[in-house]
Design an enzyme around this catalytic site. Structure first.
Site, PDB file in Angstrom:
ATOM      1  N   ASP A 254      -6.491  -2.462  -0.627  1.00  0.00           N
ATOM      2  CA  ASP A 254      -6.673  -2.157  -2.037  1.00  0.00           C
ATOM      3  C   ASP A 254      -5.452  -2.578  -2.838  1.00  0.00           C
ATOM      4  O   ASP A 254      -5.560  -3.223  -3.890  1.00  0.00           O
ATOM      5  CB  ASP A 254      -6.887  -0.645  -2.173  1.00  0.00           C
ATOM      6  N   ASP A 341     -13.403   4.701  -4.375  1.00  0.00           N
ATOM      7  CA  ASP A 341     -12.329   5.693  -4.314  1.00  0.00           C
ATOM      8  C   ASP A 341     -12.891   7.071  -4.007  1.00  0.00           C
ATOM      9  O   ASP A 341     -12.373   7.781  -3.141  1.00  0.00           O
ATOM     10  CB  ASP A 341     -11.580   5.743  -5.645  1.00  0.00           C
TER      11      ASP A 341
END
Lengths: 422, 258
Positions: A254, A341
């Site tokens: 990420d 997320d």
């Protein structure tokens, strides 16, 4: 059909984020003073990134103007994200603690983690989990790049179809499985026609809410439920050690994907900025509704809600983990958090809840993730560009999981046995 | 017994704190954030003290019960001291973050005063401390089981709940007095707070003789309550005005604009 309450609030909240929420004593607040909001270019505070998704021209004004017109990130936005993240985690933890299906390991694994962890030696197990992680992350990288290419070459229909397919699977199939397991746990007698009606209604309303129009809160609720379902699937089908290594690896990915100049997510964000389009709005949890027709149109084309296990997940994953602030015609700004997320936060907390009778570990991971999210939003306020939401929270979560499980648990257990209080 | 005990003990332990949270903190996002940050700081202090305790246990003789008990007592004292150190660290952090907070909140003055911060951070510490002490016990109380089957006290659950309640409220009062003492450089007050925390924890060493631990703890609680009230600027006059709804500041403060 979108609830538009937030637009009216936006004008007030733009200049008085904290104030509108708190009944502070007069000596600690200032009255809303329009002059002040225009005079402080130096007090940049929490300006969101300059991506504009409205009909206005890109590059529409100098930074000072932006600052006047933008909603500042504030404590309000942090709480606007805390609440859904907490809800998702609560749903996952409640399910894990009550429905034993999601903690039973019967040897079934996803095809992305082909190496088994039922080996004899620790070294072999570690090696297998690392290999599983490598395969999973490569699948994710490939899918993300594929998605970015599709987006770049404007294959919107393909993306659209793909996302609809994946949300169909989530809303119908996975929720059917979930319902079945809940009924089994509580020994509820149920017949197929009733289940069919329930699932049909749930799924159909979900598809409409997510891909078309619906009340904002219903849409948010569906996004939370879908993230929770996805997280539960991961908790069930990812082997123990692989799950932890994957969590760590995905935070690193990420970070790279969003911050590196050639990262796929950064390219996606920049392409969207050039075209002045929102980035897959419905793949992202947004705290405010879209107001303008332009936005609604974009939403219809691109409002996908997808979180589903196999191919789609990795791809969307990319976008999902980018923060962005979006601005529509009414200068209404909210904070957005990608559904990936949500999913990975819930996976972490769910796995903490799945290991044993101890609630302290779950609580510790929960607080760690919330603090990580808070810090991420603080950084977002400082740097004002899309940031990865996973690294800080997952790092804190992992550190607190392992340390609470191994260090704090024996200490607290001993204290509780003697009834000593600290 | 089980569901009744579970709900009863949960509400005893967390009721007042939850009421405080819902009525005074939940509406203001900034306070919620500082509450969670306070909880985080407590957690870190617990982590460090557990680490030290764990290391000492690994180095010790695991078969000697007396030694283990001694180490546990050492762990408790260390944990209390570390909690106070982290309270001080949180205070320093909050003071340093003034400018950052001003920027974030778009105000010229702090949107939240150091007194409110002390209250909120104390409650954060208290929530986390109470949760870690009692949540496992509560989940066990759902049952099935028999309390004290090996001859231990029958009042385990309810005494734990009352102790947790006292600890949560105490943390809040300690924080108010602590921050005030730091602001005014009154080091004796600071020392007294630390000592009273140590005293409360050490009193629990006499458990399961609950008269020896619970009653003094509640006496300390009321003393700290009065002290914190006066630190926060309360006087008998204020109290009377507030209770008879004649306090204009209080009424105005609760009047929400818009």
């Amino acid at each position: 059909m979108n609830t538009s309450d937030s637009e009216e609030d936006a004008c007030n909240e733009r200049t008085a984020l904290v104030q509108s929420e708190s009944p502070s004593l007069p000596s600690y607040t200032r009255q809303n003073d329009p002059q002040h909001s225009t005079t402080e270019p130096k007090r940049v505070s929490v300006i969101p990134e300059p991506i504009t998704f409205s009909a206005r021209e890109p590059g529409h004004g100098p930074d000072g103007e932006d600052e006047e017109l933008t909603l500042k990130y504030g404590a309000k936005h942090v709480i606007m994200l805390f609440v859904p993240v907490t809800l998702c985690m609560v749903v996952v933890v409640a399910t894990i603690k009550s429905v034993s299906f999601y903690t039973e390991k019967n040897g079934q694994q996803l095809i992305y983690t082909p190496f088994t962890e039922d080996t004899n030696s620790v070294g072999q197990r570690l090696l297998n989990s690392v290999l599983n992680t490598i395969i999973m992350i490569s699948v994710i990288v490939v899918m993300t790049i594929f998605l970015v290419l599709l987006y770049k070459y404007r294959c919107y229909k393909f993306i659209h179809g793909w996302l609809i397919l994946s949300s169909l699977m989530l809303l119908f199939w996975f929720s059917y499985m979930y319902l079945g397991e809940v009924f089994k746990t509580y020994n509820v007698a149920m017949d197929y026609p009733t289940v069919a009606m329930i699932i049909w209604n749930f799924g159909a309303v979900g598809m409409i809410c997510i891909h078309w129009k619906g009340p904002l809160q219903l849409q948010q609720a569906y996004l939370i439920v879908i993230s929770a379902l996805m997280a539960l699937v991961f908790i069930k089908y990812l082997p123990e050690w692989s799950a932890w290594v994957i969590l760590g690896a995905i935070s690193v990915y990420d970070l790279i994907a969003v911050l590196c100049p050639k990262g796929p997510l950064r390219m996606l964000v920049e392409t969207a900025q050039e075209r002045n389009e929102p980035i897959f709005p419905a793949l992202i949890y947004s705290c405010i509704s879209f107001a303008s027709d332009e936005e609604a149109h974009h939403n219809e084309d691109r409002a996908e809600e997808r979180e589903e296990a196999e191919p789609q997940r990795p791809t969307v994953h990319g976008q999902n983990r980018s923060h962005s602030v979006e601005e529509d015609l009414e200068e209404d700004r909210g904070v957005k958090l990608g559904l990936g997320d949500f999913i990975f936060y819930s996976v972490l907390v769910g796995k903490a809840a799945a290991t044993g009778e101890d609630w302290n570990t779950t609580l510790a991971c929960f607080v760690a993730i919330l603090i990580g999210l808070c810090l991420t939003l603080l950084l977002l306020a400082i740097f004002k560009k899309a940031l990865p939401a996973l690294p800080i929270s997952i790092t804190f979560g992992l550190v607190f999981y392992f340390s609470t499980d191994n260090l704090v648990r024996p200490f607290m257990d001993n204290l509780a046995a003697h009834q000593y209080y600290i | 017994m089980t569901a009744a005990v579970f709900f009863g003990c949960t509400f005893i332990a967390f009721g007042p704190a939850a009421a405080l949270f819902l009525l005074t903190i939940a509406r203001d996002p900034l306070r919620v954030i500082f509450l969670i940050a306070g909880a985080f700081f407590w957690l870190v202090s617990l982590l460090l003290s557990s680490l030290v305790w764990f290391i000492t246990v690994q180095m010790s003789n695991k078969n000697s019960a007396a030694q283990q008990k001694g180490l546990l007592i050492f762990g408790v004292v260390l944990s209390v001291l570390l909690q106070e150190v982290f309270r001080f660290a949180y205070y320093k952090l909050l003071k340093k973050a003034n400018e950052g907070l001003l920027a974030i909140s778009q105000e010229d003055t702090m949107p939240i005063s150091i007194r409110q911060l002390s209250y909120v951070s104390g409650l954060g510490f208290g929530f986390m401390s109470g949760a870690f002490s009692v949540v496992n016990i509560l989940s066990d109380s759902v049952g099935p089981g028999t309390v004290g089957i090996h001859g231990d006290s029958q009042h385990y659950f309810i005494s734990s709940a009352f102790m947790t309640l006292a600890i949560i409220l105490l943390h809040m009062f300690w924080a108010v007095v602590f921050f005030e003492a730091c602001e005014r450089q009154k080091w004796w007050s600071l020392g007294t707070v630390v000592l009273s925390h140590l005293l409360v924890s050490c009193l629990t060493f006499v458990n399961p003789q609950y008269e020896g631990s619970l009653i003094p703890t509640y006496i300390i609680l009321s003393v700290m309550a009065g002290w914190a009230f006066s630190c926060a600027g309360g006087t008998l006059r204020n109290l009377k005005l507030c209770l008879t709804c004649k306090d204009k500041d209080f009424l105005l403060a609760n009047h929400r604009p818009r």
